[in-house]
Design an enzyme around this catalytic site. Structure first.
Site, mmCIF file in Angstrom:
data_model
loop_
_atom_site.group_PDB
_atom_site.id
_atom_site.type_symbol
_atom_site.label_atom_id
_atom_site.label_comp_id
_atom_site.label_asym_id
_atom_site.label_seq_id
_atom_site.Cartn_x
_atom_site.Cartn_y
_atom_site.Cartn_z
ATOM 1 C CE LYS A 39 36.833 51.536 44.658
ATOM 2 N NZ LYS A 39 35.480 50.950 44.585
ATOM 3 N NE ARG A 137 28.183 49.631 46.839
ATOM 4 C CZ ARG A 137 29.421 49.370 46.456
ATOM 5 N NH1 ARG A 137 30.343 49.068 47.359
ATOM 6 N NH2 ARG A 137 29.765 49.380 45.188
ATOM 7 C CG HIS A 166 29.735 46.786 42.413
ATOM 8 N ND1 HIS A 166 30.880 46.845 41.646
ATOM 9 C CD2 HIS A 166 30.142 46.543 43.681
ATOM 10 C CE1 HIS A 166 31.938 46.650 42.432
ATOM 11 N NE2 HIS A 166 31.516 46.462 43.668
ATOM 12 N NE ARG A 222 32.112 49.379 37.700
ATOM 13 C CZ ARG A 222 30.978 48.669 37.647
ATOM 14 N NH1 ARG A 222 30.205 48.733 36.587
ATOM 15 N NH2 ARG A 222 30.625 47.922 38.671
ATOM 16 C CE1 TYR A 266 53.851 51.854 74.374
ATOM 17 C CE2 TYR A 266 53.675 51.502 72.009
ATOM 18 C CZ TYR A 266 53.927 52.340 73.080
ATOM 19 O OH TYR A 266 54.249 53.650 72.860
ATOM 20 C CB CYS A 313 55.034 51.116 68.183
ATOM 21 S SG CYS A 313 55.956 49.966 69.207
ATOM 22 C CG ASP A 315 55.466 56.767 65.471
ATOM 23 O OD1 ASP A 315 54.582 57.168 64.683
ATOM 24 O OD2 ASP A 315 55.488 57.051 66.687
HETATM 25 C C1 PLP Z 1 35.706 49.847 43.655
HETATM 26 C C2 PLP Z 1 34.792 49.531 42.534
HETATM 27 C C3 PLP Z 1 35.259 48.788 41.429
HETATM 28 C C4 PLP Z 1 36.620 48.147 41.366
HETATM 29 O O1 PLP Z 1 36.643 47.025 42.232
HETATM 30 P P1 PLP Z 1 37.882 45.999 42.240
HETATM 31 O O2 PLP Z 1 37.372 44.870 43.033
HETATM 32 O O3 PLP Z 1 39.004 46.715 42.891
HETATM 33 O O4 PLP Z 1 38.158 45.681 40.815
HETATM 34 C C5 PLP Z 1 34.391 48.629 40.363
HETATM 35 N N1 PLP Z 1 33.132 49.131 40.397
HETATM 36 C C6 PLP Z 1 32.655 49.834 41.444
HETATM 37 C C7 PLP Z 1 31.254 50.349 41.416
HETATM 38 C C8 PLP Z 1 33.459 50.043 42.558
HETATM 39 O O5 PLP Z 1 32.975 50.705 43.612
#
Ligand code: PLP
Length: 378
Positions: A39, A137, A166, A222, A266, A313, A315
């Site tokens: 992602k 969540r 998660h 994951r 700045y 800045c 750029d």
């Molecule tokens: C982003 C995400 C992960 C990966 O998380 P990391 O901390 O980058 O390993 C795994 N599972 C879900 C549901 C996520 O949203």
């Protein structure tokens, strides 16, 4: 973006073979199939090139946040299973089906929505059920997952490819939360046994889970940030031998002597106490380089570390090289290695008061990505 004049001196170098090496290291460590999380532009490394390389390595599964990311992967020729991790937005369900994206289903109501779309299109939906065990969540609460599991098992329109949760606190090896989440998750999964249905692949481990809590590996892991060779948090055990896959480089485009007391940038927030040499580097917050690094970040030039002075800045930004020398077009390393000196994404994040995820993901499309091997440590 069309802006990528081949000559822009600022670029992100990505070593795809290191990502492949990290995938191998994670697989060997976890001993179960991997869902590689790509992602947010593969954490800044480039969605399509990273996914194609992972597919060539035989990755079992890919994970993205939104269907748009999955559709981009399908259009680029990715054929491995892709799970969309985010909660579904009803009007998009047909898109998931059209592009063979696996759907996260987190309530009975969402299940009905998916079934209706599947029936309308006359094709089955492939689904992972999402159980909330402590994030609050998306996901059905572990203690009320029964009806969702039964509904999915019974549905003629649903192919059940997984059930997952998660972890909220796995970056802290001392947190009792992970054990509690695992216990709740396993209790929810036990419902399959009670109704005599086969248990689909169960998964809960993110990068921090893989590193700190081996018992969270279950049937699939994951990893996101770990694939890219970056640790999720400063407390994480470096229990898997991964290497960073990204380097962020630019070049000196201006050199001057700033007189004592003359402010730089700045707001005039910084001035040298004695005359000093200052160089300008052509990258800024318009590229996603954090403005929080103003007078706090460091860069490498000629194998030495120097401070960013004044505000970053949009750029460009300025660097104090003291009495040392640097020439126009000298390489500047913002993340990565130069000679014996190293600046890791974790170091940049710490200086900015950010987490490494934000630093990587923030680097935007104005910076061209170049895919090539990074030099090894001498
Ligand atoms: C982003 C995400 C992960 C990966 O998380 P990391 O901390 O980058 O390993 C795994 N599972 C879900 C549901 C996520 O949203």
């Amino acid at each position: 973006m069309a802006l990528h004049a081949a000559e822009r001196p600022t670029r992100i170098l990505v070593d795809l073979d290191r990502i492949a090496g990290n995938l191998g290291a994670i697989r060997a460590h976890a001993g179960v199939p991997v869902m590689a999380i790509v992602k947010a532009n593969a954490y800044g490394h480039g969605l399509v090139p990273v996914a194609l390389h992972l597919q060539a390595q035989g990755v079992e599964h890919l994970g993205v946040a939104f269907p748009e990311e999955g559709i981009a992967l399908r259009r680029a020729g990715i054929t491995v299973p892709i799970l969309v991790l985010g909660g579904i937005y009803g009007p998009q369900v047909g898109q998931y089906l059209a592009h063979e994206l696996q759907i996260t289903v987190s309530s009975v109501e969402k299940l009905r929505q998916v079934e209706a779309a599947a029936a309308a299109l006359g094709r089955r939906a492939t689904v992972h059920l999402k159980v909330d065990t402590g994030m609050e969540r998306i996901g059905v609460h572990a203690w009320s997952a029964g009806p969702l599991i039964e509904g999915a098992v019974a549905s003629p329109w649903i192919t059940l490819a997984g059930i997952y949760s998660h972890l909220a606190c796995a970056d802290d090896p001392a947190s009792p939360m992970t054990a509690l989440q695992l216990e709740r998750f396993e209790a929810a999964c036990a419902h399959f046994g009670r109704i005599g249905a086969p248990v689909p692949p169960r998964h809960i481990a993110n990068s921090a889970g893989i590193l700190n809590f081996p018992e969270t590996r279950l049937d699939l892991v994951r990893p996101g940030i770990l694939l890219y060779g970056v640790l999720p948090g400063s407390e994480c055990r470096p229990s898997v031998p991964v290497r960073p896959a990204m380097s962020l480089v630019s070049r000196v485009v201006y050199f001057k002597v700033v007189r004592a007391g003359h402010t730089v940038g700045y707001g005039g927030t910084w001035a040298p106490e004695v005359d000093t040499r200052v160089v300008t580097v052509p990258i800024g917050y318009g590229d996603g380089y954090p403005r929080a690094l103003s007078s706090r970040g460091k860069v490498l030039i000629r194998g030495r570390e120097y401070p960013i002075v004044g505000r970053v800045c949009m750029d460009q930004f300025m660097v104090d090289i003291g009495r040392d020398s640097a020439w126009n077009e000298d390489e500047v390393v913002l993340i990565g290695r130069q000679g014996d000196a190293v600046l890791r994404a974790e170091d940049v994040a710490a200086a900015a008061g950010m987490i490494p995820y934000e630093v990587l993901v923030g680097l935007n499309d104005r910076i061209p990505r170049e895919y090539r091997a990074l030099p090894d440590a001498e």
